[in-house]
Design an enzyme around this catalytic site. Structure first.
Site, PDB file in Angstrom:
ATOM      1  N   LYS A 166       4.979   9.582   8.455  1.00 29.76           N
ATOM      2  CA  LYS A 166       4.798   9.077   9.805  1.00 29.76           C
ATOM      3  C   LYS A 166       5.829   9.643  10.801  1.00 29.76           C
ATOM      4  CE  LYS A 166       2.617   4.869   7.991  1.00 29.76           C
ATOM      5  NZ  LYS A 166       1.253   4.866   8.527  1.00 29.76           N
TER       6      LYS A 166
ATOM      7  N   TYR B 225       0.862  -1.190   0.000  1.00 32.00           N
ATOM      8  CA  TYR B 225       0.000   0.000   0.000  1.00 32.00           C
ATOM      9  C   TYR B 225       0.891   1.230   0.000  1.00 32.00           C
ATOM     10  CZ  TYR B 225      -3.404   3.467   1.677  1.00 32.00           C
ATOM     11  OH  TYR B 225      -4.205   4.576   1.808  1.00 32.00           O
TER      12      TYR B 225
ATOM     13  N   ASP C 298       9.377   2.885  -0.904  1.00 24.36           N
ATOM     14  CA  ASP C 298       8.371   3.539  -0.060  1.00 24.36           C
ATOM     15  C   ASP C 298       8.695   3.176   1.392  1.00 24.36           C
ATOM     16  OD1 ASP C 298       4.711   3.508   0.144  1.00 24.36           O
ATOM     17  OD2 ASP C 298       6.270   4.318   1.448  1.00 24.36           O
TER      18      ASP C 298
HETATM   19  P1  KE4 Z   1      -0.683   8.420   4.366  1.00 23.32           P
HETATM   20  O1  KE4 Z   1      -1.220   9.083   3.112  1.00 23.32           O
HETATM   21  O2  KE4 Z   1      -1.762   7.616   5.072  1.00 23.32           O
HETATM   22  O3  KE4 Z   1       0.034   9.400   5.296  1.00 23.32           O
HETATM   23  O4  KE4 Z   1       0.458   7.390   3.919  1.00 23.32           O
HETATM   24  C1  KE4 Z   1       0.137   6.395   2.974  1.00 23.32           C
HETATM   25  C2  KE4 Z   1       1.133   5.258   3.106  1.00 23.32           C
HETATM   26  C3  KE4 Z   1       2.126   5.146   2.153  1.00 23.32           C
HETATM   27  N1  KE4 Z   1       3.057   4.172   2.220  1.00 23.32           N
HETATM   28  C4  KE4 Z   1       3.051   3.279   3.245  1.00 23.32           C
HETATM   29  C5  KE4 Z   1       4.090   2.198   3.279  1.00 23.32           C
HETATM   30  C6  KE4 Z   1       2.061   3.352   4.253  1.00 23.32           C
HETATM   31  O5  KE4 Z   1       2.052   2.440   5.259  1.00 23.32           O
HETATM   32  C7  KE4 Z   1       1.083   4.353   4.188  1.00 23.32           C
HETATM   33  C8  KE4 Z   1      -0.044   4.480   5.208  1.00 23.32           C
HETATM   34  N2  KE4 Z   1      -0.131   3.439   6.166  1.00 23.32           N
HETATM   35  C9  KE4 Z   1      -1.439   3.182   6.716  1.00 23.32           C
HETATM   36  C10 KE4 Z   1      -1.298   2.057   7.743  1.00 23.32           C
HETATM   37  N3  KE4 Z   1      -1.151   0.804   7.121  1.00 23.32           N
HETATM   38  C11 KE4 Z   1      -2.061   4.401   7.315  1.00 23.32           C
HETATM   39  C12 KE4 Z   1      -3.275   4.124   8.187  1.00 23.32           C
HETATM   40  C13 KE4 Z   1      -4.543   4.618   7.533  1.00 23.32           C
HETATM   41  O6  KE4 Z   1      -4.712   4.415   6.301  1.00 23.32           O
HETATM   42  O7  KE4 Z   1      -5.390   5.166   8.275  1.00 23.32           O
END
Ligand code: KE4
Length: 438
Positions: free
Chosen positions: A270, A147, A242
């Site tokens: 994060k 993701y 990523d």
């Molecule tokens: P954000 O757009 O949510 O800040 O980041 C996206 C993203 C991109 N790349 C990786 C490897 C990520 O884990 C994420 C976001 N992680 C999720 C948790 N698995 C965020 C939690 C959520 O979607 O509420």
């Protein structure tokens, strides 16, 4: 234990009137664990408190950012000082943005130039755009179960919340975007070589979570990441790591340091915001020099580099740079993982504990979890019971089998012992439940 969640239920009912699904991000809806979400009032150290007064040992940590624990005194103090002396932001450059870019460059030397954005999604979306501009190509290769945020090019066979709510490829993504996104199985270099031999000259970039956390934690097999580096170099495609989740999670220089791979671009998020909205992308100077206003690739953001987020991130990284932090984080995680393995073995329950640095996942399956398909074979019903049982024991886990749990510097030995004791109970209950179904 006698926990009540009544006030959370009431707040959830009210939220449903105004917010889709009552939450501002799908995974928070607890859909996969048969429970309405809990409304949180505060966090301190390793602990969360909900509106009903229940306290939990927290292994979500705002989904990764709070590696120091909640309300770290240096982070809160620095934010209070900035607010009192400076304000909330200006839409103009501030010194703290350069200070954060500098410390990121020190930890990730491959990130010769770094651009701040407001989320991991923006980071990967922007990295793809500049990779397409740099190569003049259009196709992207990603891996099933990884993701990278919710933008159209990458919401294809995605992990995390997309996997949890069962739409790994979301409606609304134009067919043309999907047509330009190729997916392979993580850890399968043979597939990647086959794709590149067919259309390698059309592929702008390969984007990968070097250690995926969004199908649960899955480790790269020896040679896999090295193979991606060799193939992308051979065909002139951009290799994007990523590291939104792994960046500063596993060690000071991220997964690329552990595996000694130099990607062309890296995405972060994060932890670098210390709990405030943040993302970043960066990499080789000759690629990043294409980004406006230096070059023609446009990317912008009203609150990009917001000094409050920069301040929280900078203080967090300064704390992480202190000697011994990763040894402590990784020791705590291995203690927890081993305790869970032993608890499951005592209960006769087949589980796989996959961990990397201070992120880990307990998969309810007897087979090794090495990619999306093997993750999908895990028993999500067992995970649901595990989540509910642990919650009643005062342990707040990721509300999905396909997520990572996070250990922070604030988790004490007592927290870990209590978590393992709770798991011993939960595993016995699950085993008994499974036994009764046979
Ligand atoms: P954000 O757009 O949510 O800040 O980041 C996206 C993203 C991109 N790349 C990786 C490897 C990520 O884990 C994420 C976001 N992680 C999720 C948790 N698995 C965020 C939690 C959520 O979607 O509420």
């Amino acid at each position: 234990m006698g926990k009540t969640f009544e006030k959370s239920r009431q707040l959830y009912t009210e939220a449903l009137q105004y917010i889709p699904g009552g939450v501002n991000s799908p995974v928070r809806a607890f859909k996969a664990v048969g429970q309405h979400p809990l409304f949180i009032v505060s966090g301190l150290g390793s602990r969360l408190q909900d509106v009903d007064g229940n306290e939990y040992i927290d292994y979500v940590g705002s989904w990764g950012p709070l590696i120091l624990g909640h309300r770290h005194p240096r982070v809160i103090g620095a934010l209070q000082q900035y607010l009192a002396e400076a304000g909330t932001g200006f839409g103009a450059p501030t010194r703290v943005e350069t200070e954060l870019a500098r410390i990121i460059n020190r930890a990730f030397p491959s990130m010769e130039l770094v651009r701040m954005v407001n989320s991991g999604t923006e980071a990967t979306m922007s990295a793809l755009r500049v990779a397409r501009a740099y190569t003049g190509r259009q196709k992207i290769l990603k891996f099933k179960g990884c993701y990278h945020g919710h933008h159209d090019s990458l919401l294809i066979e995605a992990g995390s919340g997309a996997l949890t709510i069962g739409v790994p490829s979301s409606p609304g993504v134009p067919a043309s975007f999907a047509a330009d996104t190729i997916t392979c199985d993580f850890n399968d270099l043979r597939q990647v070589r086959a794709v590149f031999s067919q259309m390698g000259q059309e592929i702008a970039a390969v984007i990968v979570e070097p250690v995926p956390g969004n199908m649960g934690v899955v480790l790269p097999q020896p040679g896999f990441l090295e193979g991606l580096r060799e193939i992308t170099r051979q065909f002139g495609a951009v290799l994007i790591f990523d590291e939104v989740m792994t960046g500063f999670r596993c060690t000071w220089g991220g997964a690329q340091h552990i595996y000694n791979i130099e990607p062309d671009l890296t995405c972060l998020g994060k932890i670098i915001g210390g709990g405030l909205p943040v993302g970043a992308y960066g990499g080789k100077r000759q690629i990043m020099e294409l980004v406006a206003p230096l070059g023609p690739v446009y990317q912008a953001g009203t609150l990009a580099g917001n000094p409050l987020a920069m301040t929280a991130g900078l203080v967090t990284l300064q704390e992480l740079e202190k000697p011994g932090t990763y040894e402590k984080l990784n020791h705590s995680t291995q203690t927890l993982a081993q305790g869970l393995r032993e608890a499951a073995a005592e209960a006769g329950l087949p589980v796989q504990l996959n961990s990397f640095g201070s992120m880990l996942t307990c998969f309810f399956t007897g087979e090794k979890v090495v990619n999306y398909q093997s993750a999908l074979n895990a028993d999500t019903r067992a995970y649901k019971h595990y989540f509910q049982a642990m919650l009643l024991h005062g342990v707040y886990l990721a509300p999905s089998q396909f997520e990572a749990c996070f250990v922070s510097l604030a988790h004490s030995q007592e927290d870990l012992d209590d978590t393992i004791a709770a798991a011993q109970e939960a595993f016995r209950e699950i085993r008994a439940m499974q036994g009764s179904k046979r």
